[in-house]
Design a protein around this motif. Structure first.
Motif, PDB file in Angstrom:
ATOM      1  N   GLY A  52       0.793  -1.230   0.000  1.00  0.00           N
ATOM      2  CA  GLY A  52       0.000   0.000   0.000  1.00  0.00           C
ATOM      3  C   GLY A  52       0.816   1.266   0.000  1.00  0.00           C
ATOM      4  N   SER A  55      -6.452   2.692  -7.603  1.00  0.00           N
ATOM      5  CA  SER A  55      -7.082   1.808  -6.610  1.00  0.00           C
ATOM      6  C   SER A  55      -7.448   0.457  -7.189  1.00  0.00           C
ATOM      7  CB  SER A  55      -8.361   2.464  -6.061  1.00  0.00           C
ATOM      8  OG  SER A  55      -8.023   3.596  -5.321  1.00  0.00           O
ATOM      9  N   GLU A  81       2.081   5.338   6.399  1.00  0.00           N
ATOM     10  CA  GLU A  81       0.679   5.191   5.995  1.00  0.00           C
ATOM     11  C   GLU A  81       0.598   4.715   4.549  1.00  0.00           C
ATOM     12  OE1 GLU A  81      -2.609   6.859   6.920  1.00  0.00           O
ATOM     13  OE2 GLU A  81      -2.114   7.310   9.005  1.00  0.00           O
ATOM     14  N   ALA A 134      -3.460   6.825  -0.379  1.00  0.00           N
ATOM     15  CA  ALA A 134      -4.916   6.988  -0.327  1.00  0.00           C
ATOM     16  C   ALA A 134      -5.609   6.045  -1.293  1.00  0.00           C
ATOM     17  CB  ALA A 134      -5.295   8.438  -0.653  1.00  0.00           C
ATOM     18  N   GLU A 178      -6.554   2.646   0.167  1.00  0.00           N
ATOM     19  CA  GLU A 178      -7.564   2.511   1.220  1.00  0.00           C
ATOM     20  C   GLU A 178      -8.847   1.928   0.638  1.00  0.00           C
ATOM     21  OE1 GLU A 178      -8.139   6.200   3.221  1.00  0.00           O
ATOM     22  OE2 GLU A 178      -5.999   6.414   3.709  1.00  0.00           O
ATOM     23  N   ARG A 186     -14.969   3.544   1.909  1.00  0.00           N
ATOM     24  CA  ARG A 186     -15.888   3.492   3.048  1.00  0.00           C
ATOM     25  C   ARG A 186     -17.292   3.289   2.541  1.00  0.00           C
ATOM     26  NH1 ARG A 186     -12.713   6.518   7.107  1.00  0.00           N
ATOM     27  NH2 ARG A 186     -11.270   4.827   7.569  1.00  0.00           N
ATOM     28  N   SER A 214     -15.941  -0.213   6.158  1.00  0.00           N
ATOM     29  CA  SER A 214     -15.397  -0.159   4.796  1.00  0.00           C
ATOM     30  C   SER A 214     -15.935  -1.314   3.958  1.00  0.00           C
ATOM     31  CB  SER A 214     -13.874  -0.237   4.837  1.00  0.00           C
ATOM     32  OG  SER A 214     -13.482  -1.567   5.087  1.00  0.00           O
ATOM     33  N   THR A 239      -5.710  -3.767   7.390  1.00  0.00           N
ATOM     34  CA  THR A 239      -4.793  -2.669   7.057  1.00  0.00           C
ATOM     35  C   THR A 239      -5.448  -1.658   6.111  1.00  0.00           C
ATOM     36  OG1 THR A 239      -2.809  -3.984   7.362  1.00  0.00           O
ATOM     37  CG2 THR A 239      -2.618  -2.078   5.922  1.00  0.00           C
ATOM     38  N   LEU A 240      -5.965  -2.182   5.003  1.00  0.00           N
ATOM     39  CA  LEU A 240      -6.474  -1.284   3.965  1.00  0.00           C
ATOM     40  C   LEU A 240      -7.791  -0.624   4.373  1.00  0.00           C
ATOM     41  CD1 LEU A 240      -5.832  -3.220   0.627  1.00  0.00           C
ATOM     42  CD2 LEU A 240      -4.258  -1.853   1.997  1.00  0.00           C
ATOM     43  N   HIS A 298      -4.837   1.456   8.060  1.00  0.00           N
ATOM     44  CA  HIS A 298      -4.135   2.196   7.006  1.00  0.00           C
ATOM     45  C   HIS A 298      -2.621   2.206   7.171  1.00  0.00           C
ATOM     46  CE1 HIS A 298      -8.131   4.497   6.282  1.00  0.00           C
ATOM     47  NE2 HIS A 298      -8.130   3.289   5.773  1.00  0.00           N
TER      48      HIS A 298
END
Lengths: 347, 269
Positions: A101, A109, A177, A180, A183, A186, A194, A260-261, A265
């Motif tokens: 990540g 993504s 981190e 983005a 991730e 959500r 999520s 994690t994802l 994060h």
């Protein structure tokens, strides 16, 4: 005949609900003895876990890793393999997903998320090949090997985040981190819930389908019920043992990757508060059924999400939640069965 | 068990049909779980269309012979050939594919999976057969139909196919176990104590199944501690004593006395 089937189903449901009921009774006694009103505490817990969209979302967020660790345990237990190594796979999957990540920030993504999750799954599955082989070929007890591998995985990952993978400028034992783009999206429902929840739920449903309707599901259940019979009719036991061990590891690794994802994060030392072990209790409570895993995960998720809040709002120590969880696990292992069920299976 | 005719008549002896044995062991040595050689070395042939009865007091190597013949144990020495192929040391699945069927002496732990349903027991290890699954998905209706027709044919009494095998009576459990093996249409049936603990009607029925299998060209290795069973079914009888074959006789010479002597280790010829 229909009546009998219903009775059997009700009996199973009661047997699964029994540990929860008994744990609640024990919790009530402890609360009463220490000067709290058990019913008002329980009511508060229910409200905190399920009262309103946001709280339900928080409960489902807590349930997400448990769905998969419960599934990882169930798929192995069903074949008679007592694999307790999901915790280690969870750590490894978590760190692998974090590394993917943050290392590939330029990726979209649609590529990065599947790549990270597949990598986490592969590492989780590979981790359990070794104990699977030992069990299948040499008869080495998988409980011991998978338990020990957990410690190796936990310590290996915490060493990695203290050294080679430590985020620059960070004093904590954590990776940088993730990008983005890595991730998990959500869900509109709440702040932390999520897409990982839907993936996990889908996999539990797929497991239910697999166990009921596929050749591999049939065969692994037969091996779990009676390995000697299975061998006599020609089932290749080593193949089944190694197969479910890898499947279990893949799911455990995926659970860590999703954690994690979807939520953390990044990977931090002490990544899991024992999700892998709670998964064992969930599988036992659920008698390895998909529906049972889903219900038990949500109940444990509710305990976890309510626990933090009841301490804030009612002064009840958070340890009561741990006591409830522990009591459920003890009674789950005790395997409640009613007299007539025992008679049937003993004859 | 009422309403079924009990036939206890002896079967007529049959001539050997094939020239080469279907099942052949040479110098076979089998060990028990403690690695103690309990069997052999023995040379044993079973031809198609023939029932070879192994008579002996329990513990004289029968278990090891059965385990080796069914592919469950690897012989310590010697060879096992089946249908012209050497199967020595091969896995159980290879024996099964070659055409070996097996009725276990231990019905509760090995012959059946009592906790599983009747249809699951029936279909066990044939679930990947194209008639029972497609693309890895079970064809439940086909399995149920096949199980129902086979069990009805064999007059197994059951309430529902989904009930656990443990819900059947002992005799019906054994019918189920024998039925499952014969439905696979094996070439050789290794039958260990096939009617132990089974009622009279059930015994006669299972004997009828085994005899009919023989008449269709099947070979049977029958291991039994019951003299009556050996006498009723066998075309040839070998006596097993302390792991060795102490006598080989044809049906014509067989009597309670000759077999009894073999079981006690006295050579009959």
């Amino acid at each position: 005949m229909i009546g009998k089937a219903v009775v059997v189903r009700l009996g199973r449901a009661a047997a699964a609900a029994g540990p929860f009921a008994l744990a609640l009774v024990i919790g009530a006694v402890i609360l009463a003895v220490t000067g709290y009103q058990p019913f008002s505490v329980y009511r508060l817990m229910i409200v905190e876990a399920f009262g309103g969209e946001g709280r339900i979302a928080a409960t489902l967020t807590e349930a997400t890793p448990l769905l998969l660790t419960g599934l990882a345990a169930a798929i192995a237990f069903r074949a008679g393999i007592f694999n307790v190594g999901a915790e280690g796979c969870f750590y490894l999957g978590g760190i692998v997903a974090a590394v993917v990540g943050y290392r590939f920030p330029g990726w979209p993504s649609a590529l990065l998320i599947p790549f990270a999750l597949v990598a986490a799954s592969i590492v989780g599955g590979a981790w359990l090949i070794f104990p699977g082989l030992l069990r299948a070929r040499l008869g080495v007890d998988e409980v011991v090997t998978t338990l020990m591998l957990n410690f190796i995985a936990i310590d290996l990952t915490s060493w990695l985040v203290d050294g080679p993978l430590l985020a620059r400028g960070s004093a904590n034992s954590a990776t940088p981190e993730i990008a983005a783009a890595a991730e998990l999206p959500r869900l509109a429902l709440g702040a932390t819930l999520s897409l990982g929840f839907l993936i996990s739920l889908f996999l539990v449903i797929a497991y239910g389908f697999w166990s009921r309707f596929t050749v591999a599901g049939f065969r692994s259940r037969l091996v779990g019920l009676n390995p000697r019979f299975s061998r006599a009719v020609g089932v290749d036991l080593p193949e089944v043992f190694i197969g479910v061990m890898i499947a279990s590891g893949v799911i455990g690794g995926l659970a860590g990757g999703i954690h994690t994802l979807g939520l953390v994060h990044r990977f931090v030392a002490g990544f899991s508060p024992g999700y892998g072990f709670t998964g064992i209790a969930i599988a036992l409570l659920a008698r390895n059924s998909a529906v049972g895993v889903a219900i038990a995960s949500i109940l444990f998720g509710a305990l976890a999400s309510a626990g933090a809040n009841i301490q804030l709002f009612s002064n009840v120590p958070i340890e009561i939640v741990e006591i409830l969880k522990g009591a459920v696990m003890v009674f789950a292992v005790a395997q409640f069965r009613f007299g007539w069920m025992r008679r049937r299976s003993a004859s | 068990m009422v309403g079924e005719a009990v036939e206890a008549a002896r079967l007529e002896p049959r001539p050997r049909l094939a020239d080469a044995p279907l099942f052949r062991t040479r110098g076979l040595v089998g060990a028990d779980a403690m690695a103690f050689d309990r069997l052999g070395p023995i040379d044993l042939d079973v031809f198609a269309s023939q029932i070879v009865g192994v008579a002996g007091v329990g513990g004289n190597g029968q278990d090891e012979l059965v385990a080796c013949a069914a592919g469950l144990a690897v012989p310590n020495a010697g060879t096992i050939a089946f249908d012209g192929h050497d199967l020595t040391g091969r896995p159980v699945s290879r024996f099964r594919e070659a055409g070996v069927g097996y009725v276990s002496a231990n019905r509760g732990e090995e012959g059946l999976c009592l906790a599983a349903s009747i249809h699951d027991n029936f279909v066990a290890r044939r679930e990947h057969d194209p008639s029972f699954s497609r693309l890895g998905l079970l064809r439940r209706q086909a399995i149920d139909a096949a199980a129902r027709s086979a069990l009805t044919r064999l007059s197994v009494r059951f309430a529902a196919l989904g009930d656990p095998a443990a819900s059947l009576s002992g005799g019906n459990q054994q019918r189920l176990a024998v039925a499952r093996e014969l439905e696979r249409e094996p070439k050789l049936l290794v039958a260990a104590q096939p009617t132990r603990g089974v009622d009279i009607a059930g015994t006669a029925f299972i004997h009828g199944l085994i005899a009919a299998f023989r008449d269709r060209g099947g070979a049977v290795l029958l291991v039994s501690e019951s003299l009556d069973e050996i006498l009723a079914l066998s075309d040839r009888i070998v006596g097993l004593y302390k792991g060795r074959i102490v006598g080989r006789i044809g049906r014509a010479e067989a009597s309670v006395e000759t077999i009894g002597r073999m079981m006690l280790g006295q050579s009959s010829s």
